[in-house]
Each structure stands twice: as C-alpha cells, then as structure tokens.
Design a protein around this motif. Structure first.
Motif, PDB file in Angstrom:
ATOM      1  N   LEU A   1       0.819  -1.208   0.000  1.00 17.35           N
ATOM      2  CA  LEU A   1       0.000   0.000   0.000  1.00 17.35           C
ATOM      3  C   LEU A   1       0.856   1.264   0.000  1.00 17.35           C
ATOM      4  O   LEU A   1       0.485   2.269  -0.603  1.00 17.35           O
ATOM      5  CB  LEU A   1      -0.940   0.010   1.203  1.00 17.35           C
ATOM      6  N   GLN A   2       1.996   1.208   0.654  1.00 23.78           N
ATOM      7  CA  GLN A   2       2.898   2.357   0.641  1.00 23.78           C
ATOM      8  C   GLN A   2       3.445   2.594  -0.767  1.00 23.78           C
ATOM      9  O   GLN A   2       3.546   3.731  -1.219  1.00 23.78           O
ATOM     10  CB  GLN A   2       4.036   2.170   1.635  1.00 23.78           C
ATOM     11  N   VAL A   3       3.799   1.514  -1.446  1.00 25.08           N
ATOM     12  CA  VAL A   3       4.270   1.643  -2.826  1.00 25.08           C
ATOM     13  C   VAL A   3       3.164   2.266  -3.671  1.00 25.08           C
ATOM     14  O   VAL A   3       3.406   3.209  -4.434  1.00 25.08           O
ATOM     15  CB  VAL A   3       4.711   0.280  -3.407  1.00 25.08           C
TER      16      VAL A   3
ATOM     17  N   GLU B   1       0.999   9.467  -5.618  1.00 26.36           N
ATOM     18  CA  GLU B   1       1.556  10.796  -5.355  1.00 26.36           C
ATOM     19  C   GLU B   1       2.439  11.273  -6.509  1.00 26.36           C
ATOM     20  O   GLU B   1       2.379  12.431  -6.919  1.00 26.36           O
ATOM     21  CB  GLU B   1       2.372  10.785  -4.069  1.00 26.36           C
ATOM     22  N   ALA B   2       3.247  10.366  -7.037  1.00 22.15           N
ATOM     23  CA  ALA B   2       4.174  10.721  -8.117  1.00 22.15           C
ATOM     24  C   ALA B   2       3.471  10.861  -9.460  1.00 22.15           C
ATOM     25  O   ALA B   2       4.025  11.444 -10.394  1.00 22.15           O
ATOM     26  CB  ALA B   2       5.279   9.672  -8.223  1.00 22.15           C
ATOM     27  N   GLY B   3       2.285  10.308  -9.571  1.00 19.10           N
ATOM     28  CA  GLY B   3       1.548  10.400 -10.827  1.00 19.10           C
ATOM     29  C   GLY B   3       1.898   9.316 -11.823  1.00 19.10           C
ATOM     30  O   GLY B   3       1.604   9.429 -13.000  1.00 19.10           O
ATOM     31  N   GLY B   4       2.517   8.248 -11.364  1.00 18.60           N
ATOM     32  CA  GLY B   4       2.842   7.142 -12.245  1.00 18.60           C
ATOM     33  C   GLY B   4       3.972   6.294 -11.698  1.00 18.60           C
ATOM     34  O   GLY B   4       4.644   6.664 -10.729  1.00 18.60           O
ATOM     35  N   LEU B   5       4.170   5.155 -12.351  1.00 18.53           N
ATOM     36  CA  LEU B   5       5.187   4.219 -11.895  1.00 18.53           C
ATOM     37  C   LEU B   5       6.603   4.729 -12.146  1.00 18.53           C
ATOM     38  O   LEU B   5       7.461   4.603 -11.282  1.00 18.53           O
ATOM     39  CB  LEU B   5       4.989   2.860 -12.571  1.00 18.53           C
TER      40      LEU B   5
ATOM     41  N   GLN C   1       9.481   5.313  -9.183  1.00 16.71           N
ATOM     42  CA  GLN C   1      10.628   4.408  -9.012  1.00 16.71           C
ATOM     43  C   GLN C   1      11.825   5.141  -8.414  1.00 16.71           C
ATOM     44  O   GLN C   1      12.574   4.568  -7.633  1.00 16.71           O
ATOM     45  CB  GLN C   1      11.003   3.740 -10.327  1.00 16.71           C
ATOM     46  N   TYR C   2      11.999   6.403  -8.760  1.00 17.67           N
ATOM     47  CA  TYR C   2      13.137   7.169  -8.236  1.00 17.67           C
ATOM     48  C   TYR C   2      12.920   7.545  -6.775  1.00 17.67           C
ATOM     49  O   TYR C   2      13.850   7.495  -5.976  1.00 17.67           O
ATOM     50  CB  TYR C   2      13.378   8.416  -9.100  1.00 17.67           C
ATOM     51  N   ARG C   3      11.692   7.901  -6.428  1.00 16.54           N
ATOM     52  CA  ARG C   3      11.372   8.239  -5.033  1.00 16.54           C
ATOM     53  C   ARG C   3      11.505   7.018  -4.130  1.00 16.54           C
ATOM     54  O   ARG C   3      11.894   7.137  -2.980  1.00 16.54           O
ATOM     55  CB  ARG C   3       9.956   8.781  -4.925  1.00 16.54           C
ATOM     56  N   LEU C   4      11.143   5.866  -4.672  1.00 14.92           N
ATOM     57  CA  LEU C   4      11.174   4.630  -3.894  1.00 14.92           C
ATOM     58  C   LEU C   4      12.526   3.934  -3.934  1.00 14.92           C
ATOM     59  O   LEU C   4      12.747   2.982  -3.195  1.00 14.92           O
ATOM     60  CB  LEU C   4      10.103   3.661  -4.418  1.00 14.92           C
ATOM     61  N   ASN C   5      13.388   4.386  -4.845  1.00 11.20           N
ATOM     62  CA  ASN C   5      14.676   3.734  -5.060  1.00 11.20           C
ATOM     63  C   ASN C   5      14.477   2.256  -5.406  1.00 11.20           C
ATOM     64  O   ASN C   5      15.126   1.370  -4.840  1.00 11.20           O
ATOM     65  CB  ASN C   5      15.591   3.903  -3.851  1.00 11.20           C
TER      66      ASN C   5
ATOM     67  N   VAL D   1       8.459  -1.916  -8.948  1.00 10.71           N
ATOM     68  CA  VAL D   1       7.283  -1.102  -8.639  1.00 10.71           C
ATOM     69  C   VAL D   1       6.054  -1.705  -9.314  1.00 10.71           C
ATOM     70  O   VAL D   1       5.006  -1.870  -8.690  1.00 10.71           O
ATOM     71  CB  VAL D   1       7.489   0.366  -9.081  1.00 10.71           C
ATOM     72  N   SER D   2       6.190  -2.069 -10.573  1.00 11.69           N
ATOM     73  CA  SER D   2       5.092  -2.672 -11.316  1.00 11.69           C
ATOM     74  C   SER D   2       4.648  -3.989 -10.677  1.00 11.69           C
ATOM     75  O   SER D   2       3.451  -4.258 -10.548  1.00 11.69           O
ATOM     76  CB  SER D   2       5.495  -2.897 -12.767  1.00 11.69           C
TER      77      SER D   2
END
Length: 99
Positions: A4-6, A12-16, A20-24, A30-31
């Motif tokens: 759910l956090q992902v 929030e980022a508006g897409g995968l 991916q950069y925010r989540l590292n 991510v997908s």
C-alpha cells in the motif's frame, strides 16, 4: 516495503516511472508490487502504460481507504514524512498521510 505504501507513492508521483526514483526501486519492482496488490485485492487499481497513469474507481476507493486508515491510526512515530495524494476521477480529493 508495504504494498500500500508503494501504491501511495505511485499515486503521489503520478505514475510508476516517477515513483521508481522516489522509492529507489526498479520500474519492474514497482510494477510487480502494484500487480501483487491488485491480485490480493481482486481488482485493478490503475490503468498504466503508454497512455499514461490513471486511477480506476477501485484505485480511488483503495487510496481513500488507506488515507482513512492512516488518519485513524493517529500520529505516526519515528522517521515519517507527509505524503500528499491527489486522486482524480469523478471527484478530486486530497489527503496528507504519514509513513
């Protein structure tokens, strides 16, 4: 990281790709996390691909439920940061959540 956090970061980022950069995380990770969450929930959360990122009604419901749950759990502790999530569908709503 919790699925759910992902998902919240993706919204929030508006897409995968931007998430991916925010989540590292890699785009495929991510997908896979979003697909895993969709499988667990039994419905599609978002339309994604070359046409762009768009929340489905199920995705809007999920992020709203997640926001309500985060708000009910009270103030968070530790190293959390606020995340603003904007959902666009039939209506626009905003929440601030802490992870």
């Amino acid at each position: 990281m919790k699925l759910l956090q992902v998902f919240a970061h993706v919204v929030e980022a508006g897409g995968l790709s931007p998430a991916q950069y925010r989540l590292n995380m890699s785009l495929s990770a991510v997908s896979a996390a979003i697909s895993n969450l969709e499988t667990r929930l039994g419905f599609r959360l978002c339309d994604r691909g070359r046409g762009g990122f768009q929340l489905t009604e199920g995705g809007i419901w999920c992020i709203r439920s997640f926001a309500r749950s985060a708000l009910r759990s009270g103030p968070s502790t530790g190293r959390s940061r606020p995340i603003r999530v904007t959902c666009r569908g039939n209506s626009t709503s905003r929440w601030t959540m802490r992870f």
